[in-house]
Design a protein around this motif. Structure first.
Motif, PDB file in Angstrom:
ATOM      1  N   SER A   9       0.789  -1.227   0.000  1.00  0.00           N
ATOM      2  CA  SER A   9       0.000   0.000   0.000  1.00  0.00           C
ATOM      3  C   SER A   9       0.820   1.274   0.000  1.00  0.00           C
ATOM      4  CB  SER A   9      -0.958   0.001   1.200  1.00  0.00           C
ATOM      5  OG  SER A   9      -0.239  -0.124   2.428  1.00  0.00           O
ATOM      6  N   THR A  10       2.127   1.206   0.316  1.00  0.00           N
ATOM      7  CA  THR A  10       2.940   2.429   0.303  1.00  0.00           C
ATOM      8  C   THR A  10       3.283   2.868  -1.115  1.00  0.00           C
ATOM      9  OG1 THR A  10       5.133   1.380   0.479  1.00  0.00           O
ATOM     10  CG2 THR A  10       3.940   1.825   2.541  1.00  0.00           C
ATOM     11  N   ALA A  11       2.851   2.116  -2.129  1.00  0.00           N
ATOM     12  CA  ALA A  11       2.994   2.575  -3.510  1.00  0.00           C
ATOM     13  C   ALA A  11       1.993   3.694  -3.802  1.00  0.00           C
ATOM     14  CB  ALA A  11       2.773   1.420  -4.482  1.00  0.00           C
ATOM     15  N   THR A  14      -3.791   4.707  -6.983  1.00  0.00           N
ATOM     16  CA  THR A  14      -5.222   4.962  -6.889  1.00  0.00           C
ATOM     17  C   THR A  14      -5.986   3.674  -7.190  1.00  0.00           C
ATOM     18  OG1 THR A  14      -5.460   5.543  -9.224  1.00  0.00           O
ATOM     19  CG2 THR A  14      -4.836   7.327  -7.703  1.00  0.00           C
ATOM     20  N   LYS A  15      -7.248   3.640  -6.790  1.00  0.00           N
ATOM     21  CA  LYS A  15      -8.078   2.478  -7.088  1.00  0.00           C
ATOM     22  C   LYS A  15      -8.181   2.277  -8.600  1.00  0.00           C
ATOM     23  CE  LYS A  15      -9.147   1.473  -2.828  1.00  0.00           C
ATOM     24  NZ  LYS A  15      -8.586   0.241  -2.170  1.00  0.00           N
ATOM     25  N   GLU A  16      -8.232   3.404  -9.327  1.00  0.00           N
ATOM     26  CA  GLU A  16      -8.329   3.330 -10.781  1.00  0.00           C
ATOM     27  C   GLU A  16      -7.076   2.692 -11.381  1.00  0.00           C
ATOM     28  OE1 GLU A  16     -11.150   6.082  -9.177  1.00  0.00           O
ATOM     29  OE2 GLU A  16      -8.962   6.049  -8.949  1.00  0.00           O
ATOM     30  N   GLU A  17      -5.902   3.060 -10.852  1.00  0.00           N
ATOM     31  CA  GLU A  17      -4.652   2.474 -11.350  1.00  0.00           C
ATOM     32  C   GLU A  17      -4.577   0.992 -11.024  1.00  0.00           C
ATOM     33  OE1 GLU A  17      -1.630   6.335 -11.151  1.00  0.00           O
ATOM     34  OE2 GLU A  17      -2.079   5.205  -9.330  1.00  0.00           O
ATOM     35  N   GLU A  19      -7.018  -1.102 -10.722  1.00  0.00           N
ATOM     36  CA  GLU A  19      -7.932  -1.837 -11.590  1.00  0.00           C
ATOM     37  C   GLU A  19      -7.460  -1.825 -13.044  1.00  0.00           C
ATOM     38  OE1 GLU A  19     -11.728  -0.066 -10.945  1.00  0.00           O
ATOM     39  OE2 GLU A  19     -11.862  -0.733  -8.847  1.00  0.00           O
ATOM     40  N   LYS A  20      -7.001  -0.670 -13.511  1.00  0.00           N
ATOM     41  CA  LYS A  20      -6.574  -0.541 -14.903  1.00  0.00           C
ATOM     42  C   LYS A  20      -5.426  -1.486 -15.227  1.00  0.00           C
ATOM     43  CE  LYS A  20      -4.744   2.816 -18.238  1.00  0.00           C
ATOM     44  NZ  LYS A  20      -4.376   4.248 -18.469  1.00  0.00           N
ATOM     45  N   TYR A  21      -4.462  -1.582 -14.297  1.00  0.00           N
ATOM     46  CA  TYR A  21      -3.267  -2.377 -14.571  1.00  0.00           C
ATOM     47  C   TYR A  21      -3.287  -3.751 -13.888  1.00  0.00           C
ATOM     48  CZ  TYR A  21      -1.529   2.072 -16.341  1.00  0.00           C
ATOM     49  OH  TYR A  21      -1.368   3.254 -17.052  1.00  0.00           O
ATOM     50  N   ASN A  22      -4.405  -4.086 -13.247  1.00  0.00           N
ATOM     51  CA  ASN A  22      -4.558  -5.385 -12.595  1.00  0.00           C
ATOM     52  C   ASN A  22      -3.422  -5.635 -11.602  1.00  0.00           C
ATOM     53  OD1 ASN A  22      -5.759  -7.896 -12.047  1.00  0.00           O
ATOM     54  ND2 ASN A  22      -4.544  -8.930 -13.619  1.00  0.00           N
ATOM     55  N   ILE A  23      -3.241  -4.692 -10.691  1.00  0.00           N
ATOM     56  CA  ILE A  23      -2.184  -4.780  -9.682  1.00  0.00           C
ATOM     57  C   ILE A  23      -2.800  -5.178  -8.346  1.00  0.00           C
ATOM     58  CG2 ILE A  23      -0.428  -3.477  -8.403  1.00  0.00           C
ATOM     59  CD1 ILE A  23      -0.157  -1.703 -10.935  1.00  0.00           C
ATOM     60  N   HIS A  24      -2.222  -6.163  -7.706  1.00  0.00           N
ATOM     61  CA  HIS A  24      -2.696  -6.637  -6.412  1.00  0.00           C
ATOM     62  C   HIS A  24      -1.935  -5.893  -5.311  1.00  0.00           C
ATOM     63  CE1 HIS A  24      -4.676 -10.087  -8.413  1.00  0.00           C
ATOM     64  NE2 HIS A  24      -3.652  -9.974  -9.241  1.00  0.00           N
ATOM     65  N   VAL A  25      -2.661  -5.189  -4.457  1.00  0.00           N
ATOM     66  CA  VAL A  25      -2.048  -4.347  -3.423  1.00  0.00           C
ATOM     67  C   VAL A  25      -2.270  -4.950  -2.037  1.00  0.00           C
ATOM     68  CG1 VAL A  25      -2.004  -2.066  -2.343  1.00  0.00           C
ATOM     69  CG2 VAL A  25      -2.298  -2.275  -4.821  1.00  0.00           C
ATOM     70  N   GLU A  39      -3.583   0.276   6.025  1.00  0.00           N
ATOM     71  CA  GLU A  39      -3.432   1.430   5.137  1.00  0.00           C
ATOM     72  C   GLU A  39      -4.204   1.217   3.840  1.00  0.00           C
ATOM     73  OE1 GLU A  39       0.261   4.244   4.040  1.00  0.00           O
ATOM     74  OE2 GLU A  39       0.469   2.212   3.247  1.00  0.00           O
ATOM     75  N   GLY A  40      -4.937   2.255   3.459  1.00  0.00           N
ATOM     76  CA  GLY A  40      -5.691   2.193   2.215  1.00  0.00           C
ATOM     77  C   GLY A  40      -6.986   1.423   2.302  1.00  0.00           C
ATOM     78  N   VAL A  41      -7.301   0.896   3.496  1.00  0.00           N
ATOM     79  CA  VAL A  41      -8.515   0.100   3.647  1.00  0.00           C
ATOM     80  C   VAL A  41      -9.494   0.752   4.619  1.00  0.00           C
ATOM     81  CG1 VAL A  41      -9.483  -2.125   4.374  1.00  0.00           C
ATOM     82  CG2 VAL A  41      -7.313  -2.055   3.108  1.00  0.00           C
ATOM     83  N   ASP A  42      -9.044   0.963   5.855  1.00  0.00           N
ATOM     84  CA  ASP A  42      -9.980   1.456   6.866  1.00  0.00           C
ATOM     85  C   ASP A  42      -9.505   2.715   7.593  1.00  0.00           C
ATOM     86  OD1 ASP A  42      -7.960   0.277   8.305  1.00  0.00           O
ATOM     87  OD2 ASP A  42      -9.196  -1.315   9.154  1.00  0.00           O
ATOM     88  N   ILE A  43      -8.570   3.453   7.002  1.00  0.00           N
ATOM     89  CA  ILE A  43      -8.189   4.745   7.556  1.00  0.00           C
ATOM     90  C   ILE A  43      -7.737   5.650   6.402  1.00  0.00           C
ATOM     91  CG2 ILE A  43      -5.808   3.989   8.040  1.00  0.00           C
ATOM     92  CD1 ILE A  43      -5.919   5.884  10.518  1.00  0.00           C
ATOM     93  N   SER A  44      -8.301   6.836   6.353  1.00  0.00           N
ATOM     94  CA  SER A  44      -7.934   7.785   5.299  1.00  0.00           C
ATOM     95  C   SER A  44      -6.718   8.595   5.736  1.00  0.00           C
ATOM     96  CB  SER A  44      -9.100   8.737   5.021  1.00  0.00           C
ATOM     97  OG  SER A  44      -9.312   9.610   6.137  1.00  0.00           O
TER      98      SER A  44
END
Length: 291
Positions: A9-11, A14-17, A19-25, A39-44
């Protein structure tokens, strides 16, 4: 060969990126005042920095649970993937990539896991991951992809300044902390990860944030003048979007030949840098010159 691309998640993709590139985070866990988050799931970002400002204890980060990593790779194998290029934050500040190296041996009969130390973090690592995904989509073989990722990684550079060294020192993430602890509060050490070990090190002391930023600009200008490739630069801020945007505007005006964007330090990296940190990170612009 069907190849998956995995990062953490420290990369700050974005959610769009993703999905677009099929990257597993894989989300990195952090704990504030006894409460655990992903990180990136339950805290902004906003929630994190608010909690950071009011927390009674120093936040901590940890590696994702090994069991969850095993489940991820087994799921990828079940989906027909033969290999998983796994790009994670620098081993100089986290043992995550080393843990995955051990998992690679454990799971070798199920899927070929290729741990790849980014030597960096934040959106620079994000673009390394995107490059991997693009090359996978283009049908390139594994050896070619890894060679190109190494080429891109060698163009990574960074220089940054923190408003308060407390988090870096307490978190043990500043490799030469003894050289600067005890300095006058107005002194702003310049930091970089352009070191042989890719760890965070202070290399200059400058009085005031204004002068520190100016020195960062000078270093940036000197370094990009030596590059024989187009530059993509990211101005990165820790919950200081106005300061980050203002700096980006100045740099863009001074260097119209460079592609700039605004990035951020999310909760995990923000834990160690603290609020108000600013950085310039840059790399080869592969959109203008493919590897």
């Amino acid at each position: 060969m069907k190849i998956a691309v995995v990062t953490d998640s420290t990369a700050y993709l974005t959610k769009e990126e993703q999905e677009k590139y099929n990257i597993h985070v894989v989300p990195i866990p952090l704990t504030i005042d006894g409460q655990s988050y992903q990180e990136g799931v339950d805290i902004s970002n906003a929630e994190f920095y608010d909690k950071l400002a009011h927390s009674s204890t120093f936040p901590s980060t940890s590696q994702p649970p090994v069991g969850e990593m095993i489940e991820l790779y087994q799921q990828l194998a079940a989906e027909g993937y033969d290999a998983a290029i796994s790009i994670f934050l620098t081993s100089a500040i986290s043992g995550f990539v080393n843990t995955v190296t051990q998992l690679a041996e454990q799971l070798k009969d199920q899927i070929k896991i290729i741990p790849f130390d980014s030597h960096i973090t934040v959106k620079l690592m994000g673009y390394l991951t995107i490059e991997a995904a693009k090359e996978v989509a283009a049908g390139k073989d594994l050896d070619t992809i890894l060679a190109n990722l190494d080429k891109l990684r060698q163009t990574f550079h960074s220089v940054f300044v923190v408003d308060d060294l407390q988090n870096l020192v307490r978190g043990g993430r500043l490799s030469n902390a003894s050289a600067i602890v005890g300095s006058i509060l107005k002194i702003k050490p310049l930091l970089t990860m352009d070191t042989p070990s890719y760890s965070i090190e202070a290399f200059e002391k400058v009085r005031s944030m204004k002068r520190a930023k100016l020195r960062c600009e000078q270093i940036f200008e000197e370094k990009i003048a030596q590059a024989d490739y187009p530059i993509h630069a990211i101005v990165i801020h820790a919950n200081a979007p106005e300061a980050g945007q203002k700096w980006l505007n100045k740099l863009s005006a001074d260097h119209p030949e460079v592609t700039f964007e605004l990035g951020y330090f999310g909760p995990v990296i923000g834990t160690h840098l603290g609020q108000g940190a600013l950085a310039i990170g840059w790399m080869c612009d592969t959109d203008r010159r493919p590897l």
